[in-house]
Every structure is written in structure tokens, then in C-alpha cells.
Motif scaffolding. Structure first.
Motif, PDB file in Angstrom:
ATOM      1  N   PRO A  81      28.186  31.687  46.644  1.00 47.28           N
ATOM      2  CA  PRO A  81      28.656  32.821  47.447  1.00 47.28           C
ATOM      3  C   PRO A  81      27.882  32.922  48.754  1.00 47.28           C
ATOM      4  CG  PRO A  81      28.114  33.500  45.195  1.00 47.28           C
ATOM      5  CD  PRO A  81      27.596  32.106  45.367  1.00 47.28           C
ATOM      6  N   ARG A 104      40.945  29.666  52.774  1.00 51.73           N
ATOM      7  CA  ARG A 104      40.998  31.000  52.132  1.00 51.73           C
ATOM      8  C   ARG A 104      41.462  30.938  50.674  1.00 51.73           C
ATOM      9  NH1 ARG A 104      42.973  33.540  56.048  1.00 51.73           N
ATOM     10  NH2 ARG A 104      41.084  34.611  56.704  1.00 51.73           N
ATOM     11  N   ASP A 105      42.561  30.239  50.419  1.00 54.14           N
ATOM     12  CA  ASP A 105      43.121  30.243  49.048  1.00 54.14           C
ATOM     13  C   ASP A 105      42.103  29.721  48.040  1.00 54.14           C
ATOM     14  OD1 ASP A 105      45.421  31.284  49.926  1.00 54.14           O
ATOM     15  OD2 ASP A 105      46.631  29.451  49.709  1.00 54.14           O
ATOM     16  N   GLN A 106      41.363  28.703  48.449  1.00 58.71           N
ATOM     17  CA  GLN A 106      40.400  28.094  47.510  1.00 58.71           C
ATOM     18  C   GLN A 106      39.070  28.824  47.468  1.00 58.71           C
ATOM     19  OE1 GLN A 106      40.881  23.732  48.556  1.00 58.71           O
ATOM     20  NE2 GLN A 106      39.523  23.590  46.776  1.00 58.71           N
ATOM     21  N   ASP A 113      37.381  35.030  47.500  1.00 54.09           N
ATOM     22  CA  ASP A 113      37.746  35.667  46.229  1.00 54.09           C
ATOM     23  C   ASP A 113      38.219  37.116  46.405  1.00 54.09           C
ATOM     24  OD1 ASP A 113      35.497  37.241  46.564  1.00 54.09           O
ATOM     25  OD2 ASP A 113      34.404  36.444  44.833  1.00 54.09           O
ATOM     26  N   GLY A 114      38.484  37.503  47.625  1.00 49.25           N
ATOM     27  CA  GLY A 114      38.941  38.873  47.889  1.00 49.25           C
ATOM     28  C   GLY A 114      37.839  39.729  48.483  1.00 49.25           C
ATOM     29  N   GLU A 115      36.596  39.343  48.187  1.00 50.98           N
ATOM     30  CA  GLU A 115      35.446  40.100  48.726  1.00 50.98           C
ATOM     31  C   GLU A 115      34.477  39.217  49.496  1.00 50.98           C
ATOM     32  OE1 GLU A 115      33.555  42.230  45.587  1.00 50.98           O
ATOM     33  OE2 GLU A 115      35.279  43.579  45.354  1.00 50.98           O
ATOM     34  N   TRP A 151      33.267  34.866  50.533  1.00 50.19           N
ATOM     35  CA  TRP A 151      33.518  33.428  50.530  1.00 50.19           C
ATOM     36  C   TRP A 151      32.562  32.759  49.540  1.00 50.19           C
ATOM     37  CZ3 TRP A 151      37.471  31.256  53.207  1.00 50.19           C
ATOM     38  CH2 TRP A 151      38.084  32.033  54.181  1.00 50.19           C
ATOM     39  N   VAL A 152      33.103  31.801  48.798  1.00 46.53           N
ATOM     40  CA  VAL A 152      32.290  31.076  47.810  1.00 46.53           C
ATOM     41  C   VAL A 152      32.411  29.579  48.119  1.00 46.53           C
ATOM     42  CG1 VAL A 152      31.888  30.643  45.362  1.00 46.53           C
ATOM     43  CG2 VAL A 152      32.754  32.886  46.111  1.00 46.53           C
ATOM     44  N   ASP A 200      32.265  25.584  48.133  1.00 48.30           N
ATOM     45  CA  ASP A 200      32.487  24.606  47.047  1.00 48.30           C
ATOM     46  C   ASP A 200      31.370  23.563  47.056  1.00 48.30           C
ATOM     47  OD1 ASP A 200      33.537  23.732  49.516  1.00 48.30           O
ATOM     48  OD2 ASP A 200      34.934  22.342  48.548  1.00 48.30           O
TER      49      ASP A 200
END
Ligand code: BEZ
Length: 261
Positions: free
Chosen positions: A198, A238-240, A243-245, A247-248, A250
Motif C-alpha cells: 500500500p 486503477r482496476d488492478q 482498492d477504492g481508498e 493504491w497498492v 504490485d
């Protein structure tokens, strides 16, 4: 003891922002120190020590730790925060040590060094026989969901992929094991795993990450197109990764414990 004046080279990093907003980099690798197993009195070099957070944790074992990094502002902050530890400027691809070391430790630094064979060779030369090289770095497919839209957006902004920087090396487990063995190491432990990471900053987390870590790209991007690149990365990832709140990222980690024969 070193201070800012001892590190005269220009800095590419904003060390204070790194310490404030990216402390997860050191925090998430604290268990790597269990792989190292530092012992009191051992001479251990922290390669790519950054702000020295993990150097200080290793030193709690009683080991004699020296932190090295290429970046002046990181070293200046490390020296201020951890006055009991020695820090110096050095290139991991050409390490020089006064006496053979018991161990070399590195977290999230090796992937910034373009000549990986030179890194492993210079670490091998710095270690005593039986000495340990314990490290974690980005592995194959690391940040793929950021890099793909970044490269596409840079091309769209007028910098073709062939002319874009390659600031990082993310080896596969097999590549890194072969490299270590070729330089006289035995690979005792190796792990390759996802570590979703995150970012601070809520909706602006990807923007902050790019500002901190993708400077090689912004440096070659026409200034009036960089904002468009940032937005394209946010849209593309964004899609990957959102999470709505927050960025995470990869992140994919490659971790190893190798012993010099
Ligand atoms: C990493 O730790 O995997 C990393 C961080 C910033 C840029 C590239 C990779």
C-alpha cells in the motif's frame, strides 16, 4: 562520524520524503534480518542503506554495521538519525572494504544497480569465506502493472519505448541463483513472492510513488506532458491497483541467503 558535508555528490533522492512516506520499504523487510541472523561482533555491511533504518536494527544485535549508499541526501539523513553507525558513499558494483566482512545485507537496493554481475562479484570479494550475502530486491514481474501503462504513456508523450530509461533490474529466481553460483556462492535459501504494498497518500498515492521513484522517466519526458503521463498511469493501473481508498503496488520480491564458499 559522517555528516552531510562528507557526501558532496549531488543527490537524486528526496530523503526526508522517502523516510516520511515510504517507510513501508524498510518495515516490510524487517524479517529479512532474521535471515541474516546477525551476531554480536560481526562486521556487516548494509548495501544501499538509504536512511539507515535497517542498519540501526541490525546494529541492535551488537554487530558492527557500516551503511553504504550512493545517494548523498540519504546518507546525510542516515548519519543524523543514527549517529552511532558509520555511513559512507559507495557503489555496490565496485565495493572496497578494508578487511573481509562476515555478511553483506541489502534491502530494496540491488535492483537499482544496472550491472548485477558486478554487484555479486564485488560482494563476493568483500566477504570472508563462509560469509553471508542476504538480500531482498524486486523480482521478475515486479511493478508490471505500473510499468506497462508508464511505458505506453511515455511513448504517447513522444518518448518511444526504445529511448526510455531502464532504471531497474528485476531478475527471476533462476537468473539470480545462477549469477550467485557463478561468483562462488552457495544459495542456501531463496524465496520469490508477491508483496502487495500500500502506498501512502490515498488517491494521490500513485502520483507520489511516481514522483519518488520514476524520476528517470520524468527527467526525459517533455515537461508539459508529464501530468498526462501520471494520469494515464493512474487510469491504466486503477482496476488492478486501486482498492477504492488507496493504491497498492504490485511488488514482487526476490529474497536470498547465499554463502561464500
Ligand atoms: C521496489 O522496491 O521494488 C521498487 C521500488 C521503486 C521502484 C522500483 C522498484
Amino acid at each position: 562520524m559522517s555528516d552531510a558535508a562528507s557526501f558532496p555528490h549531488p543527490s537524486a533522492w528526496d530523503a526526508q520524503t522517502y523516510a516520511d512516506d515510504f517507510s513501508f520499504v524498510a518495515a516490510s523487510a524487517r524479517d529479512l534480518i532474521e535471515w541474516l541472523g546477525p551476531q554480536s561482533g560481526e562486521k556487516i555491511l548494509d548495501l544501499g542503506c538509504g536512511t539507515g533504518a535497517l542498519s540501526a536494527t541490525i546494529a541492535e544485535s551488537g554487530a558492527v554495521v557500516e551503511g553504504v549508499d550512493q545517494d548523498a541526501s540519504m546518507l546525510a539523513l542516515a548519519a543524523r538519525e543514527h549517529p552511532g553507525i558509520a555511513f559512507r558513499q559507495a557503489d555496490g558494483q565496485a565495493l572496497r572494504v578494508d578487511a573481509p566482512l562476515d555478511a553483506v545485507f541489502s534491502n530494496a537496493a540491488l535492483h537499482w544497480m544496472p550491472d548485477q554481475d558486478a554487484v555479486v562479484r564485488s560482494v563476493a570479494a568483500a566477504l570472508r569465506p563462509g560469509g553471508r550475502f542476504v538480500a531482498e530486491m524486486g523480482g521478475k514481474r515486479n511493478i508490471a502493472a505500473i510499468l506497462a501503462p508508464l511505458r505506453a504513456a511515455m511513448a504517447e508523450a513522444g518518448v518511444p519505448v526504445a529511448q526510455q530509461p531502464q532504471p531497474w533490474v528485476f531478475p527471476s529466481p533462476a537468473e539470480q541463483a545462477s549469477r550467485l553460483e557463478a561468483q562462488g556462492f552457495e544459495v542456501r535459501r531463496l524465496a520469490y513472492f508477491d508483496r502487495p504494498s500500500p502506498f501512502e497518500g490515498g488517491m494521490d498515492g500513485m502520483r507520489g510513488w511516481l514522483q519518488m521513484f520514476a524520476r528517470a522517466f520524468s527527467a526525459v519526458c517533455p515537461a508539459d506532458r508529464w501530468e498526462q503521463v501520471v494520469r494515464a498511469v493512474e487510469d491504466g493501473a486503477r482496476d488492478q491497483l486501486f482498492d477504492g481508498e488507496r493504491w497498492v503496488g504490485d511488488y514482487v520480491r526476490l529474497r536470498f541467503l547465499a554463502q561464500r564458499v
